[in-house]
Write a protein that holds these residues in place. Structure first.
Motif, short mmCIF file in Angstrom:
data_model
loop_
_atom_site.label_atom_id
_atom_site.label_comp_id
_atom_site.label_asym_id
_atom_site.label_seq_id
_atom_site.Cartn_x
_atom_site.Cartn_y
_atom_site.Cartn_z
N THR A 48 69.51 97.06 55.31
CA THR A 48 69.69 97.51 56.69
C THR A 48 68.50 98.33 57.19
O THR A 48 68.59 98.93 58.26
CB THR A 48 70.97 98.37 56.84
OG1 THR A 48 70.79 99.57 56.08
CG2 THR A 48 72.19 97.63 56.37
N SER A 49 67.39 98.34 56.46
CA SER A 49 66.28 99.15 56.95
C SER A 49 65.76 98.55 58.26
O SER A 49 65.65 97.33 58.40
CB SER A 49 65.15 99.20 55.92
OG SER A 49 64.39 98.02 55.97
N GLY A 50 65.47 99.42 59.20
CA GLY A 50 64.96 98.97 60.49
C GLY A 50 66.03 98.47 61.44
O GLY A 50 65.75 98.15 62.59
N VAL A 51 67.28 98.41 60.97
CA VAL A 51 68.37 97.97 61.83
C VAL A 51 68.97 99.20 62.50
O VAL A 51 69.15 100.24 61.85
CB VAL A 51 69.45 97.25 60.98
CG1 VAL A 51 70.63 96.85 61.85
CG2 VAL A 51 68.85 96.03 60.30
N GLY A 52 69.26 99.11 63.78
CA GLY A 52 69.85 100.23 64.52
C GLY A 52 71.13 100.71 63.85
O GLY A 52 71.86 99.92 63.26
N SER A 53 71.41 102.02 63.94
CA SER A 53 72.53 102.58 63.17
C SER A 53 73.87 101.94 63.53
O SER A 53 74.76 101.83 62.70
CB SER A 53 72.58 104.09 63.36
OG SER A 53 72.57 104.39 64.74
N ARG A 54 73.99 101.50 64.79
CA ARG A 54 75.26 100.88 65.17
C ARG A 54 75.42 99.49 64.54
O ARG A 54 76.53 99.04 64.29
CB ARG A 54 75.35 100.78 66.70
CG ARG A 54 76.29 101.84 67.28
CD ARG A 54 76.32 101.72 68.78
NE ARG A 54 75.04 102.12 69.37
CZ ARG A 54 74.71 101.90 70.63
NH1 ARG A 54 75.53 101.24 71.43
NH2 ARG A 54 73.56 102.31 71.10
N GLU A 55 74.28 98.84 64.30
CA GLU A 55 74.33 97.49 63.75
C GLU A 55 74.49 97.48 62.23
O GLU A 55 74.83 96.46 61.65
CB GLU A 55 73.04 96.74 64.09
CG GLU A 55 73.01 96.09 65.45
CD GLU A 55 71.67 95.39 65.63
OE1 GLU A 55 71.61 94.18 65.36
OE2 GLU A 55 70.69 96.05 66.01
N LYS A 56 74.15 98.60 61.59
CA LYS A 56 74.09 98.64 60.13
C LYS A 56 75.35 98.13 59.46
O LYS A 56 75.30 97.32 58.54
CB LYS A 56 73.79 100.06 59.64
CG LYS A 56 72.33 100.40 59.70
CD LYS A 56 72.01 101.74 59.09
CE LYS A 56 70.54 102.05 59.31
NZ LYS A 56 69.80 102.45 58.15
N ASN A 57 76.49 98.63 59.95
CA ASN A 57 77.75 98.22 59.34
C ASN A 57 78.01 96.73 59.52
O ASN A 57 78.48 96.06 58.60
CB ASN A 57 78.92 99.03 59.90
CG ASN A 57 79.02 100.38 59.21
OD1 ASN A 57 79.08 100.45 57.99
ND2 ASN A 57 78.99 101.45 59.99
N ALA A 58 77.66 96.23 60.72
CA ALA A 58 77.87 94.80 60.98
C ALA A 58 77.04 93.96 60.00
O ALA A 58 77.53 92.97 59.45
CB ALA A 58 77.48 94.47 62.42
N VAL A 59 75.79 94.38 59.78
CA VAL A 59 74.93 93.64 58.86
C VAL A 59 75.53 93.67 57.45
O VAL A 59 75.65 92.63 56.78
CB VAL A 59 73.49 94.22 58.85
CG1 VAL A 59 72.66 93.61 57.73
CG2 VAL A 59 72.81 93.97 60.18
N MET A 60 75.96 94.86 57.01
CA MET A 60 76.53 94.99 55.67
C MET A 60 77.82 94.18 55.52
O MET A 60 78.04 93.53 54.50
CB MET A 60 76.79 96.46 55.33
CG MET A 60 75.57 97.24 54.87
SD MET A 60 74.63 96.46 53.54
CE MET A 60 75.70 96.65 52.13
N GLU A 61 78.67 94.23 56.58
CA GLU A 61 79.91 93.44 56.55
C GLU A 61 79.60 91.97 56.35
O GLU A 61 80.20 91.29 55.52
CB GLU A 61 80.69 93.58 57.87
CG GLU A 61 81.28 94.94 58.17
CD GLU A 61 82.52 95.25 57.37
OE1 GLU A 61 83.16 94.29 56.87
OE2 GLU A 61 82.84 96.44 57.22
N THR A 62 78.67 91.47 57.16
CA THR A 62 78.31 90.06 57.09
C THR A 62 77.88 89.68 55.68
O THR A 62 78.33 88.67 55.13
CB THR A 62 77.15 89.76 58.07
OG1 THR A 62 77.46 90.35 59.32
CG2 THR A 62 76.96 88.27 58.23
N ILE A 63 77.02 90.52 55.11
CA ILE A 63 76.49 90.21 53.78
C ILE A 63 77.60 90.26 52.72
O ILE A 63 77.77 89.33 51.93
CB ILE A 63 75.37 91.20 53.40
CG1 ILE A 63 74.19 91.06 54.36
CG2 ILE A 63 74.90 90.96 51.96
CD1 ILE A 63 73.12 92.12 54.17
#
Lengths: 266, 345
Positions: A191-206
């Motif tokens: 999640t580096s470089g990903v906006g803090s609001r998006e971080k969880n969405a990225v992690m969830e997806t993965i």
């Protein structure tokens, strides 16, 4: 992560089976500097392991040893039952040991679709096919479409990747790694470089994709909140050695971890 | 549906019809017919020779672009493959007594492929400027070997003159030179050019072509997708060398005299020049570049003794204004732009 908790029975069951990845006394020296100093760890294909540690603890070096980007000074790496210590990078990938990068590594002048399709074709080791057209290759096209759907990338399919927002590039990078059908994925700061609001969405997806496909995950992360929410187990590294290796609550409460990592600021 | 096999099998009749009506294919057919009829209709030997010359270099530039445009490697050693193609033809005719054109062309491609494999194997580990310099140095080595007549095959800087090859047992070489060229050899080159275009068009759109683009775009990712990148760079060098070798072999018969100059680095430079002029980012760019280069050279030679200066100036302006798109890519962009404006108004 709820999916994981309901799975806890199978976790304990599998814990007794062979680990997908085992590093034995792995060591890396750069001249006089010992970056990784005898790390022995086991990873299973049904768990998500977070690796934490201050800068210079050897996290990235350790993952580079696993992927083959760096050669070992000493020690052994066993993947899926085989010693892969001296195996070339691309051969490790073909066996199902895949890593992603802190900075997305994608093909800028190709479309999102081609990016994913290229990974699908590479996994099938069809790079040799000379006399067939990729845009008519139904098998890889269908698989690519499924992957794009899985990672919500369909709307970007025909775009060239250079203009995509950073979060989408990250997801694309992960989708390309999934196209390789790994048994274990090593993610360097997903999640580096990903906006803090998006971080969880990225992690969830993965993590959702990993659970669905039964893929083991190892991820390096600086964000303790993310580590706590998504890891089944945490490994703490400090000065190239394993400081702690336990379930998240235990690691977070460990005195040593608090002293060297959490308080020191990461 | 199994799609592991080449996909022509399950192509629907409708698709086939669409393919035949395809603008590009139709354009290609018209161009082929026009070029094929040109010598017979005009009986202009000078133009025919110039066109034959252009087509040879168009094949060379297309072959070169596999390495530069698709795999992303700048080779300054492609003269080695062009020259190998030329020398293979002349040596096979002189020393081995082979006179059949088809055999000569196949031999030239194989020989160039072997040279490509050797130079490739020694250089694909390096990048960018190092790759350019290493390929340059290795090709220069061949130049020295040919110029010094090492092995006694090349007759040094004097070079070797060659006679005209026959075709499928027909003693066509007995025809007068201009008839041989206008009635036969020109058409062989034409067919080779269009065959090269067709094969490369297919190959570069295949999984193999995509793999080369993966390496060009991001080596790290390509390797982390399980692609042995050095092996594929080598494949692209060999394929490229074979096509450039074919171009050299065809050209040898057109000029009728083979000298070490064709192995020299200035020859490599001219091939790079053509590709850049036409546009390395496009499939057809190298053909436009080869045509532009040779026509420009002819015109400049007739007007001024400073033709090198003229050529340099043109390349400077083209690269500065159009960059990797070159003339062809630039023209395409212009047409797209005009269409857009027309749609807007």
């Amino acid at each position: 992560m709820s999916t994981r908790e309901t799975d806890s029975t199978s976790t304990t069951q599998n814990a007794s089976t062979e680990p997908i990845l085992r590093t034995e006394n792995v060591r890396k020296e750069f001249g006089n500097l010992v970056a990784v100093d005898g790390v022995s760890l086991e990873f299973y294909d049904d768990e998500i392991v977070g690796i934490i540690g201050p800068n210079g603890a050897g996290k990235t070096t350790y993952t580079n040893l696993i992927s083959g980007a760096l050669s070992l000074t000493d020690g052994t790496i066993v993947f899926d039952g085989d010693d892969i210590s001296d195996l070339r990078k691309y051969k490790r990938v073909r066996r199902g040991l895949v890593r992603s990068f802190q900075i997305p590594q994608i093909y800028d002048e190709l479309t999102v679709f081609e990016n994913v399709q290229s990974s699908v074709l590479s996994r099938k080791q069809e790079n040799n096919r000379l006399f067939s057209l990729t845009h008519r290759d139904t098998a890889s096209i269908e698989e690519t479409e499924r992957l794009l759907e899985m990672f919500n990338l369909e709307s970007h399919a025909d775009e060239h990747t250079e203009h995509l927002p950073h979060g989408v590039r990250k997801i694309l990078d992960v989708a390309m790694s999934f196209a390789l059908r790994p048994k274990l994925m090593v993610l360097d700061e997903p999640t580096s470089g990903v906006g803090s609001r998006e971080k969880n969405a990225v992690m969830e997806t993965i993590t959702d994709a990993a659970v669905e496909r039964n893929i083991g995950l190892i991820f390096i992360e600086h964000d303790m909140e993310l580590i706590r929410s998504y890891s089944d187990r945490i490994v703490a590294l400090h000065e190239g050695r394993v400081l702690d290796d336990d379930d998240p609550a235990a690691v977070m409460n460990s005195e040593a971890v608090n002293q060297f990592i959490l308080e020191g600021g990461v | 549906m199994s799609t592991r096999l080449p996909t022509f099998g399950d192509m629907k009749a409708q698709e086939l019809k669409g393919l035949l009506l395809d603008k590009r294919l139709l354009g290609g057919g018209v161009l082929f017919a026009a070029l094929a009829l040109y010598p017979g209709l005009t009986m202009n030997a000078y133009h025919t020779r110039l066109l034959a010359w252009i087509m040879c270099f168009a094949i060379a530039a297309l072959g070169f672009n596999i390495v530069l445009g698709y795999t992303g490697l700048l080779s300054f050693g492609h003269a080695a493959f062009f020259g190998t193609g030329m020398y293979t033809v002349v040596i096979a005719m002189e020393s081995a007594g082979i006179t059949d054109l088809i055999v000569l062309l196949v031999l030239a491609m194989l020989a160039a492929g072997v040279v490509g494999a050797v130079i490739g194997a020694l250089s694909v580990k390096t990048h960018e400027i190092y790759f350019a310099l290493l390929t340059l140095a290795l090709a220069q080595l061949l130049y020295v070997l040919a110029a010094r007549d090492v092995g006694g095959l090349t007759r040094g800087t004097d070079g070797i003159g060659l006679s005209r090859p026959d075709f499928l047992g027909i003693p066509i070489s007995e025809a007068p030179a201009h008839i041989y060229l206008m009635g036969f050899y020109y058409h062989v080159i034409l067919v080779c050019l269009f065959a090269t275009i067709a094969v490369l068009w297919l190959v570069l759109r295949s999984p193999f072509g995509l793999t080369l683009k993966m390496i060009r775009e991001n080596e790290t990712r390509a390797e982390m997708s399980g692609v042995p990148i050095l092996r594929y760079r080598l494949y692209s060098m060999v394929l490229s060398a074979m096509i450039v070798g074919l171009a050299g072999a065809l050209y040898a018969v057109v000029v009728g005299h083979v000298t070490p100059e064709y192995l020299d680095w200035t020859m490599s430079g001219e091939i790079v020049f053509m590709a850049l002029l036409g546009g390395i980012g496009t499939f057809l760019g190298p053909i436009i570049g080869a045509s532009g280069f040779i026509i420009l050279q002819e015109v400049a030679l007739g007007v001024t003794t400073y033709w090198h200066f003229t050529m340099g100036l043109v390349l400077f302006v083209v690269v500065l204004t159009l960059r990797e798109k070159g003339i062809w890519g630039g023209a395409k962009a212009l047409v797209d732009d005009l269409n857009e404006r027309r749609d807007d108004s």
